[in-house]
Design an enzyme around this catalytic site. Structure first.
Site, mmCIF file in Angstrom:
data_model
loop_
_atom_site.group_PDB
_atom_site.id
_atom_site.type_symbol
_atom_site.label_atom_id
_atom_site.label_comp_id
_atom_site.label_asym_id
_atom_site.label_seq_id
_atom_site.Cartn_x
_atom_site.Cartn_y
_atom_site.Cartn_z
ATOM 1 N N MET A 1 13.372 -17.809 -67.948
ATOM 2 C CA MET A 1 12.329 -18.751 -67.556
ATOM 3 C C MET A 1 11.046 -18.523 -68.367
ATOM 4 O O MET A 1 10.984 -17.580 -69.114
ATOM 5 C CB MET A 1 12.024 -18.567 -66.073
ATOM 6 C CG MET A 1 13.095 -19.196 -65.208
ATOM 7 S SD MET A 1 13.246 -20.924 -65.615
ATOM 8 C CE MET A 1 14.954 -21.199 -65.305
ATOM 9 N N CYS A 2 10.081 -19.331 -68.156
ATOM 10 C CA CYS A 2 8.805 -19.353 -68.877
ATOM 11 C C CYS A 2 8.985 -19.921 -70.277
ATOM 12 O O CYS A 2 9.982 -19.668 -70.938
ATOM 13 C CB CYS A 2 8.151 -17.980 -68.993
ATOM 14 S SG CYS A 2 7.755 -17.215 -67.434
ATOM 15 N N GLY A 3 8.007 -20.716 -70.666
ATOM 16 C CA GLY A 3 8.005 -21.266 -72.020
ATOM 17 C C GLY A 3 6.819 -20.722 -72.764
ATOM 18 O O GLY A 3 5.706 -20.646 -72.225
ATOM 19 N N ARG A 30 10.794 -24.999 -67.867
ATOM 20 C CA ARG A 30 10.699 -23.534 -67.885
ATOM 21 C C ARG A 30 9.611 -23.005 -66.952
ATOM 22 O O ARG A 30 9.394 -21.806 -66.875
ATOM 23 C CB ARG A 30 10.398 -23.051 -69.309
ATOM 24 C CG ARG A 30 11.531 -23.315 -70.271
ATOM 25 C CD ARG A 30 11.214 -22.778 -71.642
ATOM 26 N NE ARG A 30 12.422 -22.653 -72.416
ATOM 27 C CZ ARG A 30 13.236 -21.604 -72.363
ATOM 28 N NH1 ARG A 30 12.936 -20.581 -71.604
ATOM 29 N NH2 ARG A 30 14.325 -21.569 -73.084
ATOM 30 N N ASN A 173 3.821 -21.357 -70.227
ATOM 31 C CA ASN A 173 4.178 -22.113 -69.030
ATOM 32 C C ASN A 173 4.962 -21.169 -68.128
ATOM 33 O O ASN A 173 6.010 -20.689 -68.509
ATOM 34 C CB ASN A 173 5.040 -23.309 -69.471
ATOM 35 C CG ASN A 173 5.347 -24.241 -68.331
ATOM 36 O OD1 ASN A 173 4.991 -23.972 -67.181
ATOM 37 N ND2 ASN A 173 6.011 -25.340 -68.650
#
Lengths: 350, 503
Positions: A1-3, A30, A173
């Site tokens: 996860m996370c961008g 994300r 993000n």
């Protein structure tokens, strides 16, 4: 996860924040709307000799006076103001973002080779661990971090990020998984000139945290990314190691690879692992770190998180997704993926 | 009026239907439980130590053994053991000796710590398919590296590293001397550590010639008695360990009875044949940390600064401060031996009542070294009561670089923890010098058993690390966030620096 996404213009040409906002928004899958943020270098040319201190205040009375009391003790506030913000329907304002432009008295930190930086570091650690209702989330020169709990476009519009022009941008993000989604926990994480965006979870956090804490840092933000900023400050600034060596310490080659290296290289890598074992980071991660001189991106040693590189002329892009880079620059070329642990470095060449 | 005898501890019975009168039980019992009367096997249960040698050798599984039922009036304070100890001491006026580790039912902290595992967001690492690094270097590490980056990009390393011990697994075998255990037992351990790329300690009994082929895997010990210590001995070891204390008997010395000092032990220990080998409680040239530092430097000087020097102390309440002092000497590692550490022979009152648990000691040592910013100056080795790979993982997460195992390795060679090591009659050929018993132990076979134990624990350690999303042992070390305390009190959690379950 996370961008994550980062860009540098090697000739220091300035970019406004609008395109990186759009790129980050593309990666909304994300995130979870609980944190987004941006870091930009070169945004405060009028105060480039001052530390730009960004603070989240819970209110402008007690915590603010305590922070200012400390700043007055350690240096001079050249200018201060509320960071301009613009209400967004999708973003609940939890703190008041404030900024100081600050010059420390370097003679107060005797014995340091970088006294001003050490004064600043002290102020950050002291504020974040001891002053309730105040959190310094950005403390570099001619750069700034802007972050909050919200979706990328809401956070960007809250700070009207397109009003800032920088030659390096980082953006993040967030999809928080094991710590709360709150303003301080949003990325980028920053200390002095170091800003970090991170996708992943650092399973060696306990070890890394104890290591940085034994070297005078205080972890107060309840999240693993914080230690990355401190590790870069410790190894990069205080130990004076170049960024590729710092990356080798944080995501080193496996012993099998080291054993097969030529003698001199083997000796160096062996020494790095022995000396910086507690700085070694484990777990899935893709990280981009910036300073005023450049950016470096790298992943964990078995590449459990994605990282894509693209180039166009003087611009180097590093991101979780190729599509995000293409939103920023449809003409991007040389798209490729670095190997696990291999640093991708973009340096200013002027 | 006589005090009489205390009741027997174990009741041995033979299933007469099953028994085929092979008399193997008589041959196997070194304690004389069995004897033959007119073709009948007679049992004297009073002599039984529950060593299980007869049971394991009986071809018909005809022998059974039960701990005898309590036949005193039950009492929560005046337990059978308390009463029997008094009766025995009233009779003899002597210190009660005991072998093996602390036998009191203190709660085991290890069993109240649980390890963490990954789910979804941070993936577990599969050690069968991904590299898993357990290689460990023991010794001093610099606090930072000095490098010179040339204009052409070449990097020159300016920092010179001190010699470190390279282990392929963080599991070593602790010091058990020749004298306390047999040569065959030592040989088995030596072959096992060579096979698994790790190290073992010689104990304070010197280094027997038969062990010379394995000297690159040996840590030679310098204890207060200086038995067997000369330059040849020091130079043969891969590392040198100064023994200040031992977990099973903090604050006291050692005693090998003259009966066990046979010709071979006499030569190896460099003491007269048949004489008692008494190591004093203190080293008589060490009365302060400065004196200890001098001995460390002397040993380094004697071996041209080519070998790491360890210092072993018993886990006591100020182990952390002592360790910080040791870290500031030239010592390369501190060994902390917890109060469950094994012993060939020790006063029972020490074994069961002196010292602190290894879990708390390691955590507080690691914390002190961290607080003083010198954790990297020294390696920490935990020992004393390590029973399985989970204990090893937890020890490392609490701050150890590596562990010593002792009793575990003996059990791999047959030991049933009967606790009679000090009597020198070990029927398994381990804690004895009696030639007929010693020859029962085949070093080829037993070395494979010990090596298997180290291998299996290493595999389990890899799996535990993989489950926690960690592929390098460095990242498990001091990693308190991978531990949670279950049913531990707040004070202990604070010492361990571990959060409770659910937090």
């Amino acid at each position: 996860m996370c961008g994550i996404i980062g860009v540098i213009d090697r000739k220091r040409a300035l970019m406004d924040g609008s395109s990186i906002r759009d790129a980050l928004s593309l990666m909304n899958e994300r995130g979870s709307g609980e944190g987004a943020g941006y870091a930009a270098y070169g945004i405060y040319p009028d105060y480039q000799d001052c530390y730009a201190i960004h603070v989240f205040f819970d209110n402008l009375v007690e915590p603010k006076s305590r922070v200012e009391e400390m700043l007055h003790k350690w240096g001079r506030i050249v200018h201060q103001e509320a960071i301009p913000t613009y209400e967004q329907d999708g973003l609940k304002k939890s703190h008041i973002p404030w900024r100081y432009f600050f010059k420390p008295y370097s003679d107060l930190m005797a014995g340091s080779t970088t006294p001003e930086d050490d004064v600043m570091k002290y102020i950050v650690m002291e504020t974040n661990s001891n002053i309730q209702g105040a959190l310094i989330f950005s403390s570099g020169k001619n750069m700034g971090v802007f972050k909050a709990s919200g979706w990328p476009e809401d956070v960007a519009n809250f700070y009207r990020i397109e009003d800032y022009k920088g030659y390096i941008w980082l953006a993040h993000n967030r999809y928080p998984t094991n710590t709360p989604g709150w303003w301080g926990g949003a990325h980028p994480f920053n200390l002095l000139d170091w800003a970090v965006v991170h996708n992943g979870e650092i399973t060696s956090y306990g070890t890394n945290r104890r290591y940085v804490e034994s070297n005078g840092y205080t972890c107060s933000m309840f999240t693993d990314t914080e230690v990355v900023a401190y590790l870069f400050d410790l190894l990069g600034r205080r130990h004076g190691l170049p960024e590729d060596i710092v990356v080798k310490a944080l995501a080193p080659p496996f012993w099998d690879e080291i054993d097969n290296m030529p003698e001199k290289e083997q000796e160096l890598n062996h020494a790095i692992r022995l000396t910086y074992g507690p700085a070694l980071m484990n777990g899935p991660f893709a990280i981009v770190v910036a300073t005023h001189e450049g950016i470096v991106g790298f992943t964990d040693r078995i590449k459990l998180r994605p990282l894509v590189i693209g180039e166009n002329g003087n611009r180097l892009y590093i991101s979780s997704e190729e599509a995000a880079i293409r939103v920023m620059d449809p003409e991007v070329q040389n798209i490729h993926m670095p190997r696990a642990g291999e640093p991708v470095i973009g340096r200013l060449n002027i | 009026m006589s005090l009489g005898s205390v009741p027997l501890k174990y009741k041995v019975t033979i299933d007469r239907e099953q028994c085929m009168h092979c008399m193997r039980c008589i041959d196997n019992c070194s304690y004389g439980v069995y004897h033959k009367e007119d073709d009948r096997i007679i049992i004297d249960s009073r002599k039984c130590t529950a060593c299980h040698h007869c049971i394991s050798m009986c071809p018909r599984d005809a022998i059974s053994l039960k701990e005898r039922p309590v036949d005193y009036r039950s009492h929560p304070l005046w337990t059978a053991e308390a009463r029997e100890d008094i009766i025995n001491q009233a009779r003899t006026g002597k210190i009660i000796l005991a072998g093996m580790g602390n036998a009191k039912p203190y709660p085991v902290i290890f069993d109240r710590l649980v390890l963490d595992a990954c789910q979804v967001t941070n993936p577990s690492i599969d050690p069968l398919r991904e590299p898993m690094e357990l290689r460990t270097y023991l010794g001093k590490k610099p606090s930072r590296l000095e490098i010179d980056k040339k204009d052409n990009g070449d990097i020159e390393l300016k920092t010179k590293l001190t010699p470190n011990l390279k282990l392929e697994t963080p599991i070593m075998i602790g010091h058990m001397s020749y004298g306390a255990i047999s040569l065959n037992a030592q040989l088995s351990l030596a072959k096992a550590v060579e096979k698994t790329g790790t190290f073992m300690g010689t104990g304070e009994g010197g280094l027997h010639e038969a062990i010379y082929p394995y000297q690159k895997n040996m840590i030679v010990q310098v204890a207060s008695g200086r038995f067997g210590v000369d330059i040849n001995y020091l130079e043969r070891g891969a590392a040198i360990e100064i023994k200040i204390g031992q977990g099973a008997k903090p604050g006291i010395g050692g005693h090998l009875p003259g009966e066990k000092v046979c010709q071979d032990v006499s030569c190896t220990r460099m003491i007269p044949l048949g004489s008692d080998a008494i190591s004093p409680a203190p080293h008589h040239d060490i009365y302060s940390i400065e004196d200890l530092a001098q001995l460390v430097r002397s040993l380094k000087e004697a071996t041209e600064w080519k070998k790491p020097v360890f210092v072993k102390i018993a886990a006591v309440h100020n182990a952390a401060a002592i360790s910080a002092g040791i870290a500031r000497s030239s010592a390369d590692a501190v060994v902390i031996d917890g109060f469950r550490g094994g012993s060939g022979a020790t006063p029972k009152v020490f074994r069961d009542n002196v010292g602190i648990p290894i879990e708390a000691a390691v955590a507080s040592v690691d914390q002190k070294l961290k607080d003083q910013g010198i954790r990297n100056k020294i390696s920490v080795i935990a020992s004393g009561g390590i029973r399985n790979s989970a204990d090893i993982a937890k020890s490392i997460a609490l701050g150890a670089d590596a562990v010593y195992i002792g009793t575990g390795a003996l059990i791999a060679m047959g030991c049933r923890v009967c606790g009679q090591c000090y009597r020198g009659m070990c029927p398994w050929g381990i804690a004895t010098q009696r030639p007929d018993l010693v020859e029962r132990l085949d070093p080829e076979v037993e070395s494979e058993h010990v090596a298997n134990l180290i291998r299996s624990w290493t595999l389990e350690l890899s799996e535990l690390m993989g489950a926690a999303g960690i592929n390098s042992i460095e990242s498990l070390r001091s990693n308190r966030s991978r531990l949670r305390g279950y049913m531990l009190d707040e004070g202990t959690l604070d010492v361990l620096q571990v959060k409770p379950v659910g937090a």
